[in-house]
Motif scaffolding. Structure first.
Motif, PDB file in Angstrom:
ATOM      1  N   LEU A  12    -114.168   1.690  -0.003  1.00 32.32           N
ATOM      2  CA  LEU A  12    -112.823   1.867  -0.473  1.00 32.32           C
ATOM      3  C   LEU A  12    -112.871   2.906  -1.355  1.00 32.32           C
ATOM      4  O   LEU A  12    -111.714   3.679  -1.105  1.00 32.32           O
ATOM      5  N   GLN A  13    -113.683   3.357  -2.164  1.00 35.54           N
ATOM      6  CA  GLN A  13    -113.741   4.584  -2.932  1.00 35.54           C
ATOM      7  C   GLN A  13    -113.841   5.748  -2.551  1.00 35.54           C
ATOM      8  O   GLN A  13    -113.030   6.635  -2.651  1.00 35.54           O
ATOM      9  N   ASN A  14    -114.670   5.792  -1.420  1.00 32.23           N
ATOM     10  CA  ASN A  14    -114.666   6.961  -0.629  1.00 32.23           C
ATOM     11  C   ASN A  14    -113.599   7.240   0.118  1.00 32.23           C
ATOM     12  O   ASN A  14    -113.060   8.535   0.383  1.00 32.23           O
ATOM     13  N   PHE A  15    -112.931   6.134   0.842  1.00 26.91           N
ATOM     14  CA  PHE A  15    -111.611   6.266   1.552  1.00 26.91           C
ATOM     15  C   PHE A  15    -110.372   6.861   0.517  1.00 26.91           C
ATOM     16  O   PHE A  15    -109.806   7.742   1.019  1.00 26.91           O
ATOM     17  N   GLN A  16    -110.542   6.260  -0.743  1.00 28.47           N
ATOM     18  CA  GLN A  16    -109.321   6.828  -1.327  1.00 28.47           C
ATOM     19  C   GLN A  16    -109.632   8.479  -1.863  1.00 28.47           C
ATOM     20  O   GLN A  16    -108.685   9.180  -1.838  1.00 28.47           O
ATOM     21  N   LYS A  17    -110.832   8.779  -2.116  1.00 30.62           N
ATOM     22  CA  LYS A  17    -111.099  10.299  -2.451  1.00 30.62           C
ATOM     23  C   LYS A  17    -110.710  11.187  -1.238  1.00 30.62           C
ATOM     24  O   LYS A  17    -110.308  12.260  -1.322  1.00 30.62           O
ATOM     25  N   GLU A  18    -110.892  10.731   0.196  1.00 36.02           N
ATOM     26  CA  GLU A  18    -110.821  11.505   1.224  1.00 36.02           C
ATOM     27  C   GLU A  18    -109.126  11.542   1.148  1.00 36.02           C
ATOM     28  O   GLU A  18    -108.837  12.597   2.025  1.00 36.02           O
ATOM     29  N   ARG A  19    -108.345  10.503   0.916  1.00 41.49           N
ATOM     30  CA  ARG A  19    -107.103  10.470   1.040  1.00 41.49           C
ATOM     31  C   ARG A  19    -106.403  11.489  -0.264  1.00 41.49           C
ATOM     32  O   ARG A  19    -105.183  11.388  -0.454  1.00 41.49           O
ATOM     33  N   GLY A  20    -107.255  11.916  -1.123  1.00 42.30           N
ATOM     34  CA  GLY A  20    -106.743  12.756  -2.274  1.00 42.30           C
ATOM     35  C   GLY A  20    -106.612  11.951  -3.580  1.00 42.30           C
ATOM     36  O   GLY A  20    -105.808  12.374  -4.348  1.00 42.30           O
ATOM     37  N   VAL A  21    -106.998  10.870  -3.589  1.00 34.01           N
ATOM     38  CA  VAL A  21    -106.781   9.962  -4.941  1.00 34.01           C
ATOM     39  C   VAL A  21    -107.728  10.362  -5.911  1.00 34.01           C
ATOM     40  O   VAL A  21    -109.025  10.230  -5.686  1.00 34.01           O
ATOM     41  N   ALA A  22    -107.273  10.732  -7.029  1.00 38.82           N
ATOM     42  CA  ALA A  22    -108.182  11.032  -8.202  1.00 38.82           C
ATOM     43  C   ALA A  22    -108.683  10.125  -8.779  1.00 38.82           C
ATOM     44  O   ALA A  22    -109.883   9.989  -9.172  1.00 38.82           O
ATOM     45  N   LYS A  23    -107.719   8.982  -9.112  1.00 40.45           N
ATOM     46  CA  LYS A  23    -108.497   7.796  -9.779  1.00 40.45           C
ATOM     47  C   LYS A  23    -108.580   6.678  -9.012  1.00 40.45           C
ATOM     48  O   LYS A  23    -107.879   6.104  -8.570  1.00 40.45           O
ATOM     49  N   VAL A  24    -110.011   6.513  -8.593  1.00 37.44           N
ATOM     50  CA  VAL A  24    -110.190   5.336  -7.650  1.00 37.44           C
ATOM     51  C   VAL A  24    -110.385   4.040  -8.205  1.00 37.44           C
ATOM     52  O   VAL A  24    -110.492   3.833  -9.366  1.00 37.44           O
ATOM     53  N   ILE A  25    -110.475   2.973  -7.406  1.00 34.27           N
ATOM     54  CA  ILE A  25    -110.766   1.610  -7.982  1.00 34.27           C
ATOM     55  C   ILE A  25    -111.916   1.457  -8.847  1.00 34.27           C
ATOM     56  O   ILE A  25    -112.760   1.875  -8.569  1.00 34.27           O
ATOM     57  N   ASP A  26    -111.413   0.546  -9.787  1.00 34.02           N
ATOM     58  CA  ASP A  26    -112.739   0.187 -10.807  1.00 34.02           C
ATOM     59  C   ASP A  26    -112.450  -1.031 -11.453  1.00 34.02           C
ATOM     60  O   ASP A  26    -112.946  -1.367 -12.421  1.00 34.02           O
TER      61      ASP A  26
END
Length: 392
Positions: free
Chosen positions: A93-107
Motif C-alpha cells: 500500500l505504501q509503495n502504491f501511494q508513492k507510485e501515485r505521487g503521494v508524499a505522506k503515506v499511511i502510518d
C-alpha cells in the motif's frame, strides 16, 4: 510458555549488517481483557553494533497458550493473515501511494521488525515496535472514545479502506494475487457460538427493556454465523476488530493527535461499512453516537473520498448515498451479531476477566452482567431499532 526469552531471536528480527542482539528482557505486556487472541509480550533488546550498542523496544505477539483460544480465533489462519498484513500488505500500500505521487503515506500501523510462523510449537512470533515507548496509550475500554479520538480512528479506517480500494481499482491483479491471500475470513465455531448465544439470552432475561425484542435479537444474532459474499464496488481490506483496545492514542497537551491501529488477525475482504458500524457501536461514547452519528458517517465518507481522489480514482460509484446503503445492508446482515457478541468482553468488569491461559468456553464471558453492559446493550438495540435495522 517460558517468557524469559524468545527463541532464536537473531533470526527472527532482521537487523542491518554488522548488528547482533546480545541481550533481551521479556515480560507480559497487556492486562487481562486487553487482548483475547494472543499472548502479548514486551521485549527490550540490546543490540551490538560496529560502533557500540543500541536499544530496540518491541512487542512480541505470540500464540495464545490456551488451546481453546487458538481454536476460537483459528490461529492457523489468523496468525498467517496478520503476519502477511504487516510484512506484505502495508509495504504494498505504501509503495502504491508513492507510485501515485503521494508524499505522506499511511502510518496507522506500528513498525514491523520480523516474524516467524511455526504453528507446531511456541516459536511462532510477530515482532512490532512498542508504541508505548513513543507515548501511545491504551484507553479505558469502559470509558469509550470522545469526539477527537473517534475522528482520529475513523480517519485511520478511511486510510486503510481507501488506499486498499484504490489499489484494487488500479491494480486488480496485484490486489487479487498479493493481498487477498491474507484476507481469509474468520468463521465462528458452532459449539462456541451456542455458548455465546446462551449468554445473550441470559442478558435479555435480566433486562426488561430488551425482552420485547427477544425474538428479533435472536434472529439477528444468528446472522453472524452466515458468511456472505463481499459486495462491490466498496469491498476492500477490512480490519474486522476495530474496537478501543486495538487502538493506541498519542496525546499532546491533553489533545489526541495521533492513533495507531493494531491486531489485524481478523482482516478480511468486505465492506468498509462493517468496520465503521462496529467501531461506532462498540467504542464511541453513547451520547456522541446519539447526537453525532450522521456527522461521523459524513466525516468518514469525506475522508474516504479524498483518499480515492488523491489516488486518482473515479468516485462516482462511491457517493454518500451509496455508502449509506452499505451501512444499511451491513447493519442488517452482519453487524448486529458482531456488536452484540463484542459488547460482553468490552464491558466486562476488569476484576472478573480471566487470563488468556485460563480461558475456557465456560468462562470467556463472565457470569456477571455489569450495569455498563446492560446500559450499552439497551442503547445499541434502541439505535438499531430507531434506524429500522431491526424492529419489533
Amino acid at each position: 510458555m517460558d517468557t524469559a526469552h524468545i527463541k532464536d531471536i537473531n533470526n527472527l528480527i532482521k537487523l542491518d549488517h554488522g548488528k547482533t542482539i546480545i541481550d533481551q528482557k521479556v515480560r507480559r505486556l497487556t492486562a487481562p481483557g486487553e487482548n483475547y487472541g494472543s499472548l502479548m509480550l514486551s521485549v527490550d533488546l540490546t543490540v551490538k553494533t560496529p560502533h557500540g550498542t543500541e536499544e530496540i523496544h518491541a512487542v512480541a505477539k505470540m500464540l495464545p497458550p490456551s488451546k481453546f483460544i487458538q481454536e476460537l480465533f483459528n490461529t492457523n489462519v489468523t496468525f498467517r493473515n496478520e503476519i502477511g498484513f504487516y510484512s506484505k500488505i502495508v509495504p504494498l500500500l505504501q509503495n502504491f501511494q508513492k507510485e501515485r505521487g503521494v508524499a505522506k503515506v499511511i502510518d496507522f500501523a506500528p513498525r514491523y521488525y520480523g516474524s516467524r510462523l511455526n504453528l507446531d510449537d511456541d516459536s511462532t512470533a510477530l515482532v512490532l515496535e512498542n508504541l508505548k515507548i513513543d507515548n501511545y496509550v491504551l484507553l479505558d475500554r469502559l470509558e469509550g472514545t470522545d469526539m477527537d479520538v473517534t475522528k482520529l480512528i475513523l480517519e485511520d479506517l478511511a486510510q486503510l479502506h481507501g488506499v486498499s480500494l484504490a489499489l484494487k481499482l488500479h491494480k486488480p491483479d496485484v490486489f487479487e494475487n498479493e493481498i487477498k491471500p491474507f484476507l481469509a475470513p474468520w468463521k465462528p465455531i458452532p459449539s462456541h457460538y451456542a455458548k455465546l448465544k446462551k449468554d445473550l439470552h441470559r442478558l435479555i432475561d435480566h433486562v426488561e427493556e430488551l425482552q420485547p425484542f427477544r425474538e428479533k435479537i435472536d434472529k439477528e444474532f444468528d446472522q453472524q454465523m452466515v458468511v456472505k459474499e463481499p459486495r462491490e464496488p466498496f469491498a476492500t481490506v477490512c480490519h474486522n476488530d476495530c474496537w478501543i483496545t486495538n487502538n493506541l492514542v498519542k496525546f499532546d497537551g491533553g489533545k489526541a493527535v495521533k492513533n495507531k491501529m493494531v491486531d489485524y488477525q481478523l482482516c478480511s475482504y468486505g465492506s468498509p461499512a462493517r468496520d465503521v458500524l462496529f467501531f461506532i457501536f462498540t467504542t464511541v461514547k453513547s451520547h456522541i453516537v446519539e447526537a453525532s452519528y450522521d456527522y461521523l458517517i459524513k466525516f468518514y465518507h469525506q475522508k474516504l473520498i479524498s483518499i480515492l481522489e488523491e489516488l486518482k480514482c473515479d468516485t462516482n460509484e462511491f457517493s454518500l448515498e451509496a455508502f449509506e446503503k452499505e451501512l444499511d445492508y451491513e447493519a442488517r446482515n452482519s453487524q448486529f451479531g458482531h456488536v452484540a457478541f463484542m459488547l460482553f468482553p468490552v464491558f466486562a468488569n476488569k476484576e472478573n476477566v480471566k487470563e488468556v491461559a485460563e480461558m475456557t468456553p465456560e468462562n470467556i464471558i463472565s457470569e456477571e452482567i455489569s450495569d455498563l453492559l446492560k446500559e450499552k446493550f439497551i442503547f445499541f438495540v434502541n439505535q438499531f431499532v430507531k434506524r429500522k435495522w431491526i424492529y419489533n
